[in-house]
Design a protein around this motif. Structure first.
Motif, PDB file in Angstrom:
ATOM      1  N   UNK A   5     -20.110 -18.221 -47.905  1.00  0.00           N
ATOM      2  CA  UNK A   5     -20.510 -19.620 -47.928  1.00  0.00           C
ATOM      3  C   UNK A   5     -21.960 -19.873 -48.235  1.00  0.00           C
ATOM      4  N   UNK A   6     -22.759 -18.815 -48.452  1.00  0.00           N
ATOM      5  CA  UNK A   6     -24.176 -18.991 -48.754  1.00  0.00           C
ATOM      6  C   UNK A   6     -24.491 -18.503 -50.158  1.00  0.00           C
ATOM      7  N   UNK A   7     -25.315 -19.262 -50.848  1.00  0.00           N
ATOM      8  CA  UNK A   7     -25.719 -18.843 -52.178  1.00  0.00           C
ATOM      9  C   UNK A   7     -26.817 -17.786 -52.070  1.00  0.00           C
ATOM     10  N   UNK A   8     -26.730 -16.761 -52.908  1.00  0.00           N
ATOM     11  CA  UNK A   8     -27.661 -15.642 -52.817  1.00  0.00           C
ATOM     12  C   UNK A   8     -28.219 -15.300 -54.195  1.00  0.00           C
ATOM     13  N   UNK A   9     -29.343 -14.622 -54.183  1.00  0.00           N
ATOM     14  CA  UNK A   9     -29.856 -14.008 -55.402  1.00  0.00           C
ATOM     15  C   UNK A   9     -29.499 -12.530 -55.427  1.00  0.00           C
ATOM     16  N   UNK A  10     -29.586 -11.888 -54.261  1.00  0.00           N
ATOM     17  CA  UNK A  10     -29.202 -10.489 -54.113  1.00  0.00           C
ATOM     18  C   UNK A  10     -28.838 -10.254 -52.666  1.00  0.00           C
ATOM     19  N   UNK A  11     -27.754  -9.537 -52.441  1.00  0.00           N
ATOM     20  CA  UNK A  11     -27.267  -9.363 -51.077  1.00  0.00           C
ATOM     21  C   UNK A  11     -26.574  -8.023 -50.936  1.00  0.00           C
ATOM     22  N   UNK A  12     -26.863  -7.327 -49.845  1.00  0.00           N
ATOM     23  CA  UNK A  12     -26.142  -6.090 -49.546  1.00  0.00           C
ATOM     24  C   UNK A  12     -24.781  -6.439 -48.965  1.00  0.00           C
ATOM     25  N   UNK A  13     -23.749  -5.720 -49.395  1.00  0.00           N
ATOM     26  CA  UNK A  13     -22.389  -5.929 -48.903  1.00  0.00           C
ATOM     27  C   UNK A  13     -22.007  -4.814 -47.948  1.00  0.00           C
ATOM     28  N   UNK A  14     -21.383  -5.190 -46.839  1.00  0.00           N
ATOM     29  CA  UNK A  14     -21.008  -4.216 -45.825  1.00  0.00           C
ATOM     30  C   UNK A  14     -19.499  -4.027 -45.729  1.00  0.00           C
ATOM     31  N   UNK A  15     -18.743  -5.006 -46.245  1.00  0.00           N
ATOM     32  CA  UNK A  15     -17.294  -4.924 -46.190  1.00  0.00           C
ATOM     33  C   UNK A  15     -16.678  -6.160 -45.576  1.00  0.00           C
ATOM     34  N   UNK A  16     -15.673  -6.731 -46.263  1.00  0.00           N
ATOM     35  CA  UNK A  16     -14.975  -7.901 -45.756  1.00  0.00           C
ATOM     36  C   UNK A  16     -15.592  -9.224 -46.144  1.00  0.00           C
ATOM     37  N   UNK A  17     -16.717  -9.220 -46.875  1.00  0.00           N
ATOM     38  CA  UNK A  17     -17.360 -10.480 -47.242  1.00  0.00           C
ATOM     39  C   UNK A  17     -16.486 -11.289 -48.205  1.00  0.00           C
ATOM     40  N   UNK A  18     -16.467 -12.614 -47.978  1.00  0.00           N
ATOM     41  CA  UNK A  18     -15.815 -13.534 -48.905  1.00  0.00           C
ATOM     42  C   UNK A  18     -16.815 -13.909 -49.980  1.00  0.00           C
ATOM     43  N   UNK A  19     -16.469 -13.677 -51.228  1.00  0.00           N
ATOM     44  CA  UNK A  19     -17.360 -13.905 -52.359  1.00  0.00           C
ATOM     45  C   UNK A  19     -16.724 -14.925 -53.284  1.00  0.00           C
ATOM     46  N   UNK A  20     -17.520 -15.891 -53.746  1.00  0.00           N
ATOM     47  CA  UNK A  20     -17.051 -16.861 -54.725  1.00  0.00           C
ATOM     48  C   UNK A  20     -17.951 -16.777 -55.938  1.00  0.00           C
ATOM     49  N   UNK A  21     -17.347 -16.490 -57.082  1.00  0.00           N
ATOM     50  CA  UNK A  21     -18.048 -16.483 -58.362  1.00  0.00           C
ATOM     51  C   UNK A  21     -17.315 -17.463 -59.263  1.00  0.00           C
ATOM     52  N   UNK A  22     -18.000 -18.501 -59.711  1.00  0.00           N
ATOM     53  CA  UNK A  22     -17.318 -19.550 -60.458  1.00  0.00           C
ATOM     54  C   UNK A  22     -16.290 -20.225 -59.579  1.00  0.00           C
ATOM     55  N   UNK A  23     -15.032 -20.222 -60.026  1.00  0.00           N
ATOM     56  CA  UNK A  23     -13.937 -20.785 -59.229  1.00  0.00           C
ATOM     57  C   UNK A  23     -13.007 -19.699 -58.714  1.00  0.00           C
ATOM     58  N   UNK A  24     -13.458 -18.457 -58.756  1.00  0.00           N
ATOM     59  CA  UNK A  24     -12.617 -17.346 -58.349  1.00  0.00           C
ATOM     60  C   UNK A  24     -13.101 -16.778 -57.025  1.00  0.00           C
ATOM     61  N   UNK A  25     -12.169 -16.613 -56.093  1.00  0.00           N
ATOM     62  CA  UNK A  25     -12.486 -16.083 -54.776  1.00  0.00           C
ATOM     63  C   UNK A  25     -12.185 -14.597 -54.740  1.00  0.00           C
ATOM     64  N   UNK A  26     -13.121 -13.838 -54.182  1.00  0.00           N
ATOM     65  CA  UNK A  26     -12.988 -12.405 -54.043  1.00  0.00           C
ATOM     66  C   UNK A  26     -13.215 -12.005 -52.589  1.00  0.00           C
ATOM     67  N   UNK A  27     -12.885 -10.743 -52.314  1.00  0.00           N
ATOM     68  CA  UNK A  27     -13.328 -10.147 -51.057  1.00  0.00           C
ATOM     69  C   UNK A  27     -13.761  -8.722 -51.351  1.00  0.00           C
ATOM     70  N   UNK A  28     -14.888  -8.329 -50.733  1.00  0.00           N
ATOM     71  CA  UNK A  28     -15.363  -6.970 -50.949  1.00  0.00           C
ATOM     72  C   UNK A  28     -14.666  -6.040 -49.950  1.00  0.00           C
ATOM     73  N   UNK A  29     -14.061  -4.996 -50.485  1.00  0.00           N
ATOM     74  CA  UNK A  29     -13.288  -4.071 -49.654  1.00  0.00           C
ATOM     75  C   UNK A  29     -13.983  -2.721 -49.604  1.00  0.00           C
ATOM     76  N   UNK A  30     -14.081  -2.185 -48.408  1.00  0.00           N
ATOM     77  CA  UNK A  30     -14.614  -0.836 -48.243  1.00  0.00           C
ATOM     78  C   UNK A  30     -13.548   0.046 -47.615  1.00  0.00           C
TER      79      UNK A  30
END
Length: 256
Positions: free
Chosen positions: A231-256
């Motif tokens: 839900x927060x806009x970022x310029x650069x962010x470390x991912x740890x796992x499980x984060x909800x990511x939105x790029x454009x109109x597409x929803x992702x989740x980072x999986x570890x």
């Protein structure tokens, strides 16, 4: 500790060089940021955090009362005041948006009705009276620090945890995964590792996920609509796992 200062700096909708300088000086003198902390602060200075995040941060500071006692809370309110003073308001006085932001910080830190807030209110009252005599009034702003618009994912989902590290999203009924080896480029252009030509809100070169020294980072490649993590806009962010990511109109989740 720094998030309330950032909140005050964003109160009028922009952060100027003087406000940024005060925040960075407080960070250098009072906070051990480290690389990840500096990256997070950079995101906050680039994009306005929302009110709920600021209130959660203040609540966390209060919960850690053994580290942030009354004097430290008063100091934090004073740091916020220094940020507001640096904004260069007309006649050097703090405007209404900054005053409301400082009040929120003081209240969230449970400083009110301590002397710190009483002193702050007394000073603001003197300034308001002086401003009225000089014919200067704050512009009315009933919601000065509202967060900007956020994109809504077209398909929220919770993909399974199992599997190799990768970017997971849902394409129709099927779940798709792009595994991360060293780097994943995402965008509408065909040269990307993950091309989503159907997403009109994606930039041609929108974002990159890359592995560095064993960690994974999401980078915004100067996209128009931005990269959003939890839900927060970022310029650069470390991912740890499980984060909800939105790029454009597409929803992702980072999986570890």
């Amino acid at each position: 500790m720094l998030l309330p200062l950032v909140w005050v700096a964003w109160a009028d909708g922009v952060i100027d060089a003087a406000e940024r300088a005060v925040i960075l000086s407080v960070a250098e003198a009072h906070v051990h940021l480290g690389a990840e902390g500096a990256r997070t602060l950079g995101n906050w200075l680039a994009f306005q955090p929302d009110r709920a995040r600021v209130e959660r941060a203040a609540a966390l500071l209060v919960a850690l009362d053994h580290r942030v006692r009354g004097q430290e809370r008063e100091d934090l309110v004073d740091f916020c005041r220094r940020v507001a003073d640096a904004s260069g308001s007309l006649f050097g006085r703090v405007g209404a948006p900054e005053r409301e932001a400082i009040e929120l910080v003081a209240h969230s830190l449970a400083v009110a009705p301590d002397l710190a807030l009483e002193r702050l209110r007394a000073r603001l009252a003197v300034e308001a009276h002086a401003s009225a005599e000089e014919g200067w009034f704050d512009e009315e702003n009933t919601n000065p620090v509202a967060a900007g618009p956020r994109p809504s994912p077209i398909d929220e989902h919770t993909p399974p945890v199992a599997g190799p590290p990768g970017l997971v999203w849902r394409a129709g009924e099927a779940e798709e995964v792009v595994e991360l080896v060293t780097r994943i480029d995402v965008g509408r252009g065909r040269e990307n590792d993950l091309q989503l030509a159907h997403d009109g809100q994606l930039s041609r070169h929108h974002a990159t996920l890359e592995r560095r020294e064993g960690n994974v980072y999401l980078l915004d490649r100067a996209s128009l609509d931005g990269c959003w993590v939890n839900g927060e806009r970022i310029t650069e962010r470390r991912l740890f796992g499980g984060e909800a990511i939105v790029l454009g109109e597409t929803a992702f989740r980072w999986r570890v």
